[in-house]
Design an enzyme around this catalytic site. Structure first.
Site, PDB file in Angstrom:
ATOM      1  N   ALA A   9       0.904  -1.231   0.069  1.00 42.07           N
ATOM      2  CA  ALA A   9       0.005   0.189  -0.004  1.00 42.07           C
ATOM      3  C   ALA A   9       0.881   1.167   0.132  1.00 42.07           C
ATOM      4  O   ALA A   9       0.447   2.221   0.698  1.00 42.07           O
ATOM      5  CB  ALA A   9      -1.045  -0.071   1.200  1.00 42.07           C
ATOM      6  N   GLY A  28       2.044   2.758  -3.030  1.00 46.38           N
ATOM      7  CA  GLY A  28       1.651   3.517  -4.262  1.00 46.38           C
ATOM      8  C   GLY A  28       0.808   4.732  -3.779  1.00 46.38           C
ATOM      9  O   GLY A  28      -0.003   4.695  -3.337  1.00 46.38           O
ATOM     10  N   ARG A  30      -4.746   8.509  -9.664  1.00 41.20           N
ATOM     11  CA  ARG A  30      -6.105   8.661 -10.383  1.00 41.20           C
ATOM     12  C   ARG A  30      -7.199   8.875  -9.686  1.00 41.20           C
ATOM     13  O   ARG A  30      -8.305   9.357 -10.165  1.00 41.20           O
ATOM     14  CB  ARG A  30      -6.302   7.278 -11.323  1.00 41.20           C
ATOM     15  CG  ARG A  30      -5.397   7.402 -12.609  1.00 41.20           C
ATOM     16  CD  ARG A  30      -5.711   6.165 -13.406  1.00 41.20           C
ATOM     17  NE  ARG A  30      -5.001   4.990 -12.920  1.00 41.20           N
ATOM     18  CZ  ARG A  30      -5.269   3.862 -13.239  1.00 41.20           C
ATOM     19  NH1 ARG A  30      -6.424   3.387 -14.025  1.00 41.20           N
ATOM     20  NH2 ARG A  30      -4.892   2.832 -12.805  1.00 41.20           N
ATOM     21  N   GLY A  72       8.661  -0.447  -7.505  1.00 36.89           N
ATOM     22  CA  GLY A  72       8.020  -1.636  -7.935  1.00 36.89           C
ATOM     23  C   GLY A  72       7.785  -2.551  -7.016  1.00 36.89           C
ATOM     24  O   GLY A  72       8.052  -2.594  -5.843  1.00 36.89           O
ATOM     25  N   ASP A 125      -5.677  -2.360  -2.105  1.00 36.97           N
ATOM     26  CA  ASP A 125      -6.821  -1.766  -2.794  1.00 36.97           C
ATOM     27  C   ASP A 125      -8.004  -2.635  -3.508  1.00 36.97           C
ATOM     28  O   ASP A 125      -8.713  -2.278  -4.271  1.00 36.97           O
ATOM     29  CB  ASP A 125      -6.543  -0.590  -3.956  1.00 36.97           C
ATOM     30  CG  ASP A 125      -5.792  -1.609  -5.022  1.00 36.97           C
ATOM     31  OD1 ASP A 125      -5.656  -2.610  -4.832  1.00 36.97           O
ATOM     32  OD2 ASP A 125      -5.485  -0.886  -6.219  1.00 36.97           O
ATOM     33  N   GLY A 175      -0.615  -7.998 -15.752  1.00 38.26           N
ATOM     34  CA  GLY A 175       0.463  -9.038 -16.212  1.00 38.26           C
ATOM     35  C   GLY A 175      -0.185 -10.414 -16.705  1.00 38.26           C
ATOM     36  O   GLY A 175      -1.234 -10.733 -16.284  1.00 38.26           O
ATOM     37  N   GLU A 234       4.479  -8.674 -17.987  1.00 35.54           N
ATOM     38  CA  GLU A 234       3.620  -7.364 -17.853  1.00 35.54           C
ATOM     39  C   GLU A 234       3.450  -6.788 -19.322  1.00 35.54           C
ATOM     40  O   GLU A 234       3.926  -6.937 -20.288  1.00 35.54           O
ATOM     41  CB  GLU A 234       4.444  -6.502 -17.214  1.00 35.54           C
ATOM     42  CG  GLU A 234       4.766  -6.680 -15.543  1.00 35.54           C
ATOM     43  CD  GLU A 234       3.650  -7.063 -14.798  1.00 35.54           C
ATOM     44  OE1 GLU A 234       2.726  -6.135 -14.746  1.00 35.54           O
ATOM     45  OE2 GLU A 234       3.695  -8.029 -14.383  1.00 35.54           O
ATOM     46  N   ARG A 262     -31.183  12.439  17.135  1.00 34.16           N
ATOM     47  CA  ARG A 262     -29.703  12.591  17.292  1.00 34.16           C
ATOM     48  C   ARG A 262     -28.917  12.020  18.333  1.00 34.16           C
ATOM     49  O   ARG A 262     -29.485  11.151  19.253  1.00 34.16           O
ATOM     50  CB  ARG A 262     -29.429  14.184  17.570  1.00 34.16           C
ATOM     51  CG  ARG A 262     -29.993  15.126  16.171  1.00 34.16           C
ATOM     52  CD  ARG A 262     -29.966  16.327  16.553  1.00 34.16           C
ATOM     53  NE  ARG A 262     -28.498  17.059  16.943  1.00 34.16           N
ATOM     54  CZ  ARG A 262     -28.883  18.088  17.866  1.00 34.16           C
ATOM     55  NH1 ARG A 262     -29.942  18.862  17.904  1.00 34.16           N
ATOM     56  NH2 ARG A 262     -27.607  18.635  18.369  1.00 34.16           N
ATOM     57  N   TYR A 315     -31.043  24.979  26.290  1.00 32.85           N
ATOM     58  CA  TYR A 315     -29.770  25.825  26.255  1.00 32.85           C
ATOM     59  C   TYR A 315     -30.008  27.279  26.517  1.00 32.85           C
ATOM     60  O   TYR A 315     -30.918  28.089  25.808  1.00 32.85           O
ATOM     61  CB  TYR A 315     -29.207  25.870  24.639  1.00 32.85           C
ATOM     62  CG  TYR A 315     -27.932  26.743  24.339  1.00 32.85           C
ATOM     63  CD1 TYR A 315     -26.900  26.386  25.201  1.00 32.85           C
ATOM     64  CD2 TYR A 315     -28.002  27.650  23.146  1.00 32.85           C
ATOM     65  CE1 TYR A 315     -25.911  26.916  24.824  1.00 32.85           C
ATOM     66  CE2 TYR A 315     -26.835  28.045  22.924  1.00 32.85           C
ATOM     67  CZ  TYR A 315     -25.554  27.863  23.908  1.00 32.85           C
ATOM     68  OH  TYR A 315     -24.346  28.440  23.563  1.00 32.85           O
TER      69      TYR A 315
HETATM   70  C1  UD1 Z   1       0.610  -5.472 -11.127  1.00 33.77           C
HETATM   71  C2  UD1 Z   1       1.523  -6.511 -11.375  1.00 33.77           C
HETATM   72  C3  UD1 Z   1       0.645  -7.385 -12.590  1.00 33.77           C
HETATM   73  C4  UD1 Z   1      -0.804  -7.558 -12.061  1.00 33.77           C
HETATM   74  C5  UD1 Z   1      -1.479  -6.267 -11.380  1.00 33.77           C
HETATM   75  C6  UD1 Z   1      -2.769  -6.616 -10.663  1.00 33.77           C
HETATM   76  C7  UD1 Z   1       3.866  -6.371 -10.959  1.00 33.77           C
HETATM   77  C8  UD1 Z   1       5.140  -6.058 -11.615  1.00 33.77           C
HETATM   78  N1  UD1 Z   1       2.965  -6.331 -11.765  1.00 33.77           N
HETATM   79  O1  UD1 Z   1       1.091  -4.324 -11.943  1.00 33.77           O
HETATM   80  O2  UD1 Z   1       1.095  -8.443 -12.892  1.00 33.77           O
HETATM   81  O3  UD1 Z   1      -1.468  -7.964 -13.290  1.00 33.77           O
HETATM   82  O4  UD1 Z   1      -0.575  -5.801 -10.425  1.00 33.77           O
HETATM   83  O5  UD1 Z   1      -3.396  -5.379 -10.382  1.00 33.77           O
HETATM   84  O6  UD1 Z   1       3.823  -6.757 -10.008  1.00 33.77           O
HETATM   85  N2  UD1 Z   1       3.197  -0.794  -4.869  1.00 33.77           N
HETATM   86  C9  UD1 Z   1       3.971  -0.573  -3.789  1.00 33.77           C
HETATM   87  N3  UD1 Z   1       5.105  -0.212  -4.019  1.00 33.77           N
HETATM   88  C10 UD1 Z   1       5.687  -0.075  -5.243  1.00 33.77           C
HETATM   89  C11 UD1 Z   1       4.942  -0.480  -6.360  1.00 33.77           C
HETATM   90  C12 UD1 Z   1       3.567  -0.919  -6.038  1.00 33.77           C
HETATM   91  O7  UD1 Z   1       3.601  -0.691  -2.616  1.00 33.77           O
HETATM   92  O8  UD1 Z   1       6.843   0.166  -5.529  1.00 33.77           O
HETATM   93  C13 UD1 Z   1       1.812  -1.522  -4.557  1.00 33.77           C
HETATM   94  C14 UD1 Z   1       0.743  -0.466  -5.242  1.00 33.77           C
HETATM   95  O9  UD1 Z   1       0.241   0.626  -4.241  1.00 33.77           O
HETATM   96  C15 UD1 Z   1      -0.286  -1.126  -5.427  1.00 33.77           C
HETATM   97  C16 UD1 Z   1       0.228  -2.460  -6.058  1.00 33.77           C
HETATM   98  O10 UD1 Z   1       1.566  -2.522  -5.413  1.00 33.77           O
HETATM   99  O11 UD1 Z   1      -1.392  -1.422  -4.414  1.00 33.77           O
HETATM  100  C17 UD1 Z   1       0.424  -2.915  -7.365  1.00 33.77           C
HETATM  101  O12 UD1 Z   1       1.206  -1.705  -7.744  1.00 33.77           O
HETATM  102  P1  UD1 Z   1       0.978  -1.531  -9.328  1.00 33.77           P
HETATM  103  O13 UD1 Z   1       1.869  -0.361  -9.764  1.00 33.77           O
HETATM  104  O14 UD1 Z   1      -0.649  -1.030  -9.514  1.00 33.77           O
HETATM  105  O15 UD1 Z   1       1.123  -2.661 -10.227  1.00 33.77           O
HETATM  106  P2  UD1 Z   1       0.411  -2.828 -11.622  1.00 33.77           P
HETATM  107  O16 UD1 Z   1       1.387  -2.152 -12.772  1.00 33.77           O
HETATM  108  O17 UD1 Z   1      -1.026  -2.788 -11.665  1.00 33.77           O
END
Ligand code: UD1
Ligand code: CA
Length: 511
Positions: free
Chosen positions: A11, A13, A17, A82, A111, A148, A163, A341, A395
């Site tokens: 969590a 990211g 959006r 990543g 999420d 992916g 991916e 209330r 009051y």
């Molecule tokens: C990822 C998967 C993809 C899969 C998809 C499903 C990878 C490389 N790809 O892609 O195969 O189909 O999810 O939704 O794993 N996050 C972090 N730190 C980071 C990057 C991400 O905490 O450095 C968290 C994000 O907050 C998110 C989750 O990891 O909750 C997925 O990251 P996101 O960048 O959305 O991955 P996708 O590109 O959707």
């Protein structure tokens, strides 16, 4: 049942959006943050350890994690390089906190609010039974764009996850996707994480590359498509958030209907995740039940009610009502158009009727506040009836005071109870009484002044108006005097009658 489970929830990211100052995973679905739902599902797997990876706006996210998973290790990922990098940060934090990992490690995202603990548990069990190094909770979807893809060989064995950005044209046609939820053998994971590279189209460390590494090492890899793909879907923007909310609501309502609740119109009925409903409850159209609301058997709620953190007793009837932190007794009746209330407690078989507002009010068993009233900071004893249009003046402009009305009292219409004041058991008040002094049990209090009646006033003072005409007609009076002009002389009325007295000369000028 997996008994040595570590669950890592990602969590970190940003979730740009959402276009929100609130972090994505904190947006609520059915009254609970998305990450709250995920951690709730995670807890149902009875994990030995939980690690939450936080980064963006972690000062917002951390308290939620602590609320839903008090024992979770918080791993801070300062910059998001990543999913592979995020899991490496998680494993390092877990090892630092509680020593090396063993058993099975599940990775999930913060999420995916529809995720259920049972699905996670079943997936971990399949992974363990097959003795895989890595297992993928996959999904077969009509629209795989952005995910992916699970690449299999001719005999169906999993080769890799590719991916979207790195996929060939042919690979993009694959409809089996990585949901994001992966299971690992802990030792394999510890070995694989340092070997991930960011040599790919995204320039990120992909956790998904572990699949390929496992295959290279000749280790077993599995992929298990989940039937209910929605459980693994994330909400990335407000449109998807609304869709998730609708789907979650539909699932909650289905669960309650199967448990014996009648929901007349699921499309307009909203029940949050923590609400509890007993069998034979009926929900009519336009009802929102929020927070920790509890509705007991045979109660009928609706149409058009919003109840937050309320308790509705068995057989009670609540119609077109807005209520928060209120308790409605068994067989009681509320509404239409009532506003309860916080701190309202309505006793069994009590009534709060149309256009009544209550706050911090104990209304006893069988007591009634039927019409157009405000009852705040008050106790009303059992069996008492409060007259229409009663205002509890709680009051004084500085402080709030309490009002007590005893049992089986009968108070008149259009009263004001000026707090602090008490009205005894079995007491009465007359219409229009302003109760400033305590009324002893059994007494009748009246405070409205004697009525003064000035005969012929309309004809003299409102001459020429429909009012005067009507008065003249009723009097059988001569048309001319009713239609004559307003004389403006300020003469005294011809007759001033004071009810119950003969005094006629001490009143103001009645204009
Ligand atoms: C990822 C998967 C993809 C899969 C998809 C499903 C990878 C490389 N790809 O892609 O195969 O189909 O999810 O939704 O794993 N996050 C972090 N730190 C980071 C990057 C991400 O905490 O450095 C968290 C994000 O907050 C998110 C989750 O990891 O909750 C997925 O990251 P996101 O960048 O959305 O991955 P996708 O590109 O959707
Ligand atoms: Ca995503």
């Amino acid at each position: 049942m997996p008994d040595n489970l570590t669950v890592i929830v990602l969590a970190a990211g940003g979730g740009t959006r959402m276009r929100s100052k609130t972090m994505k995973v904190l947006h609520p679905v059915a009254g609970r943050s998305m990450i709250g739902h995920v951690l709730h599902a995670v807890a149902a797997t009875r994990p030995r350890r939980v690690v939450a990876v936080v980064g963006h706006q972690r000062e917002q996210v951390t308290p939620h994690v602590q609320q839903w998973a008090p024992d979770a290790v918080l791993a801070v990922q300062e910059e998001q390089h990543g999913t592979g990098h995020a899991v490496r940060v998680a494993v390092e934090a877990a090892v630092a906190a509680e020593g090396p990992l063993d058993g099975t490690v599940l990775v999930a995202y913060g999420d995916t609010p529809l995720l259920e603990g049972e699905s996670l548990r079943a997936f971990a069990a399949e992974h363990e039974a097959a003795q895989c190094a890595v297992s993928i909770l996959s999904g077969v979807v009509a629209e795989p764009h952005g995910y992916g893809r699970v690449v299999r060989d001719e005999v169906g064995d999993v080769l890799a996850i590719v991916e979207e950005k790195d996929a060939t044209h042919d690979q993009r046609d694959i409809h089996e996707i990585n949901s994001g939820i992966l299971a690992f053998d802990a030792e394999f994971l510890a070995d694989a994480l340092p070997r991930l590279t960011n040599d790919n189209a995204g320039g990120e460390y992909y956790l998904t590359d572990t699949v390929h590494l496992a295959r290279e090492a000749g280790l077993a890899v599995g992929a298990y498509p989940i039937d209910d793909v929605k459980q693994t879907e994330g909400a990335n923007d407000r449109v998807q958030l609304a869709e998730m909310g609708r789907e979650m609501n539909a699932r909650i309502l289905t669960r309650w209907m199967k448990a014996g609740v009648t929901v007349m119109d699921p499309a307009t009925t909203w029940v949050e995740a923590d609400v509890v409903l007993e069998p034979d409850v009926t929900l009519l159209p336009g009802v929102q039940l929020l927070g920790a609301t509890l509705v007991r058997e045979d109660a009928v709620v609706g149409p058009d009610c919003t109840l937050k953190d309320c308790e509705v007793g068995s057989g009670a009837r609540v119609v077109r009502t807005h209520a928060e932190l209120a308790v409605v007794g068994d067989g009681a009746s509320v509404g239409p158009f009532s506003y309860l209330r916080p701190g309202t407690r309505l006793g069994a078989a009590g009534k709060v009727g149309a256009f009544v507002e209550t706050k911090n009010a104990e209304i006893g068993d069988g007591a009634k506040v039927p019409h157009l009233s405000y009852v705040g900071d008050a106790e009303i004893g059992e069996g008492t009836n409060i007259g229409a249009g009663t205002i509890v003046a709680n009051y004084d402009g500085v402080a709030k005071h309490r009002t007590r009305v005893g049992r089986h009292a009968r108070t008149g219409s259009n009263n004001t109870f000026v707090a602090p004041v008490s009205i005894g058991d079995g007491a009465s008040t007359g219409g229009g009484t302003v109760v400033r002094d305590d009324v002893p049990p059994g007494a009748l209090a009246v405070s409205a002044g004697p009525q003064r009646t000035i005969e012929g006033w309309a004809v003299r003072r409102r001459a020429g108006t429909p009012q005067a005409l009507a008065a003249a007609e009723a009097d059988g009076a001569d048309q001319d005097s009713a239609t004559g002009s307003h004389d403006g002389t300020g003469e005294q009325p011809a007759a001033v009658r004071v009810a119950g007295s003969t005094a006629a000369d001490d009143g103001p000028h009645y204009d």
